[in-house]
Design an enzyme around this catalytic site. Structure first.
Site, PDB file in Angstrom:
ATOM      1  N   TYR A  83      -8.297 -50.192  82.047  1.00  0.00           N
ATOM      2  CA  TYR A  83      -9.185 -51.152  82.445  1.00  0.00           C
ATOM      3  C   TYR A  83     -10.690 -50.585  82.468  1.00  0.00           C
ATOM      4  CZ  TYR A  83     -11.871 -54.930  85.130  1.00  0.00           C
ATOM      5  OH  TYR A  83     -12.689 -55.617  85.527  1.00  0.00           O
ATOM      6  N   GLU A  93     -16.070 -56.685  79.816  1.00  0.00           N
ATOM      7  CA  GLU A  93     -14.844 -56.046  80.433  1.00  0.00           C
ATOM      8  C   GLU A  93     -13.668 -55.845  79.202  1.00  0.00           C
ATOM      9  OE1 GLU A  93     -12.372 -58.012  83.852  1.00  0.00           O
ATOM     10  OE2 GLU A  93     -11.633 -58.951  81.966  1.00  0.00           O
TER      11      GLU A  93
END
Ligand code: GDP
Ligand code: MN
Length: 392
Positions: A111, A199
Site C-alpha cells: 500500500y 493512493e
C-alpha cells in the site's frame, strides 16, 4: 460564491483515469483500455494481451469482493465476465464501464499513499507491506504495519527519504528500490498534479521482480482546475447526485444543496440573490436552479420535476423577474406545469418585471394554499421559509 464552493471542490477519478494520470508521471501501470460493451471488452483484451483482468469502474472500494473484478484467459471468458459485470450494482453504484488490462502475476501486495494532513499543514506519506486490504482495516488491526512520513511541502520528498520509508514499512528487499522510485513519482503526481489524495492499493511486486500499480485512487483538488484545462474530460464522467443527473438530462443549471426550500429563478444573478434572501430570513435553500432566459411551460415543468424529486424540499420558491421572458408566459408555464407534475410541496411565487401584472392576474385564478403569490422577494422568501418550517 457559496454555490461554487458547495458545488464540490474535489474531483474523484475512476481507476482508469487515475492510472492514466499516474502514467503521465512515469508510474508503471498495466496496458489496458476502457470498454462500455462486451464487444469493446473483447477488442481491449486482444490489444492488452491475454490473460486479462476485467474491472468494474465504480467509485467505491471492495469491487473484488463484490464480483466486479474477474480474470479471463480467452475471449469466451471475457464475454462471460463482461456481460456479468456491466450493469452490475456494486453498493449502489451501477457499472457502465470496464477497465480491461493485461493481468499481472502477484508475489506481494503493498500500500502507498500521499494526502494532505491539515492539522500539521504537511503532506503525509503512508506505506505498508500489508496491501490489498482497506488501509483503515490495517490501521485498526495492526497500526505498526503502516510506516508514515510527514513531508514539508517546501522541501519535497527526496529519494533518500522515500527509501527510508519503504525500509521502515518492511517491504521485501527485492521490491524496495522499485517502490522507492514509484514513491518519488507518486509524490510528484500528488504535488504537480494538484491532487488531494493519491493512493495505490495494491502496489505489487511481481514474481519476476517488477513493482507496479495495480489500482489507482486519485482525488484532484478542483480549486486548481484553472491550471488544468485537461481536467475538463473528468467532469463529464463525474458521478452526480441523482437530482443533478436529472437536472443535467433536462438541460438545467442546477446545484444541489442541503436545505428544504426549493428555488427556481431566471438568471444566475437572481438565483444567487434568492439563495441569500432565503438564508437571511432564516431558511435553508435546497438548491440553486437557474432556468435562464426562457420560462416556457416545458422549462418550468422540468424545473419543478427536478425540485419535486428532492425529498428534503418542503416548499418551492419561484422568483422570476420578467425581461425578455414575459410575465404572462411565466404564469402560463407554471399553470401548465402544475397540470403535468403532481407536486409534494406548496409554491410561493414572486413575479415582477415585463407584463408582471398580466402574469399575476393569471396566477390569481389558480391561487390556493398550494400556490401563493407575493409581491416582493423578501415577502415571498418569508412565506416559503414559514411553509417549509411548518411542514416539518
Ligand atoms: P478494489 O478491491 O476495488 O480496491 O480493487 P483492486 O483493483 O484493488 O483489486 C482487488 C484485488 O483484485 C487485488 O488486491 C488483487 O488481489 C486482485 N487483482 C486485481 N488485478 C489483478 C491482476 O491483474 N492479477 C491478479 N492475479 N489479481 C488481480
Ligand atoms: Mn484497490
Amino acid at each position: 460564491m457559496r454555490v461554487a464552493c458547495q458545488g464540490g471542490s474535489r474531483l474523484d477519478l475512476f481507476e482508469y483515469q487515475g492510472k492514466q494520470y499516474f502514467a503521465r508521471f512515469g508510474i508503471p501501470v498495466s496496458p489496458g483500455g476502457v470498454a462500455d460493451t462486451e464487444e469493446e471488452a473483447v477488442a481491449r483484451a486482444a490489444a492488452a494481451g491475454y490473460p486479462v483482468v476485467l474491472k468494474a469502474q465504480v467509485q467505491v472500494g471492495g469491487r473484488g469482493k463484490a464480483g466486479g473484478i474477474q480474470l479471463a484467459s480467452n475471449e469466451q471468458e471475457v464475454r462471460h465476465h463482461a456481460r456479468n459485470i456491466l450493469g452490475m450494482d456494486i453498493r449502489g453504484h451501477r457499472v457502465s464501464r470496464l477497465w480491461v488490462e493485461h493481468a499481472s502475476d502477484i508475489a506481494h501486495e503493498y500500500y502507498a499513499s500521499f494526502t494532505l494532513d491539515r492539522s500539521s499543514k504537511k503532506h503525509l506519506g503512508l506505506v505498508s507491506a500489508k496491501g490489498g486490504v482497506e488501509i483503515e482495516q490495517v490501521a485498526a488491526e495492526d497500526p505498526d504495519a503502516i510506516a508514515r512520513v510527514e513531508i514539508d511541502p517546501v522541501e519535497g520528498l527526496s529519494a533518500a527519504v522515500a527509501r527510508r520509508l519503504v525500509d521502515a514499512a518492511g517491504l521485501h528487499p527485492e521490491a524496495r528500490a522499485g517502490a522507492a522510485d514509484i514513491l518519488v513519482k507518486l509524490y510528484r503526481c500528488f504535488v504537480e498534479g494538484d491532487a488531494d489524495l493519491v493512493e495505490i492499493n495494491p502496489l505489487i511486486l511481481t514474481p519476476d521482480g517488477r513493482v507496479h500499480a495495480l489500482d489507482a485512487k486519485v482525488t484532484l483538488d478542483d480549486n486548481a482546475a484553472f491550471r488544468h484545462p485537461e481536467w475538463d474530460e473528468y467532469r463529464g464522467t463525474q458521478v452526480l447526485d441523482p437530482r443533478e443527473r436529472l437536472a443535467r438530462e433536462k438541460g438545467l443549471q442546477y446545484v444541489g444543496l442541503d436545505g428544504s426550500v426549493g428555488i427556481i429563478a431566471n438568471g444566475a444573478g437572481l438565483a444567487m440573490s434568492t439563495l441569500d434572501v432565503v438564508n437571511q430570513v432564516g431558511g435553508a435553500p435546497a438548491n440553486f436552479l437557474d432556468i435562464g432566459g426562457g420560462a416556457s411551460a416545458a422549462v418550468m415543468s422540468n424545473a419543478l420535476e427536478v425540485i419535486n424529486a428532492d425529498p428534503k424540499v418542503r416548499a418551492i420558491f419561484i422568483n422570476i423577474f420578467g425581461g425578455i421572458t414575459q410575465g404572462q408566459e411565466v404564469a402560463n408555464g407554471i399553470v401548465e406545469a402544475l397540470a403535468r407534475v403532481t407536486l409534494r410541496s406548496p409554491i410561493v411565487i414572486r413575479l415582477d418585471g415585463t407584463n408582471a401584472e398580466q402574469g399575476r392576474d393569471i396566477l390569481s385564478r389558480h391561487q390556493s394554499d398550494r400556490l401563493i403569490s407575493r409581491p416582493t422577494m423578501v415577502e415571498a422568501a418569508r412565506t416559503a421559509v414559514e411553509l417549509a418550517g411548518a411542514a416539518q
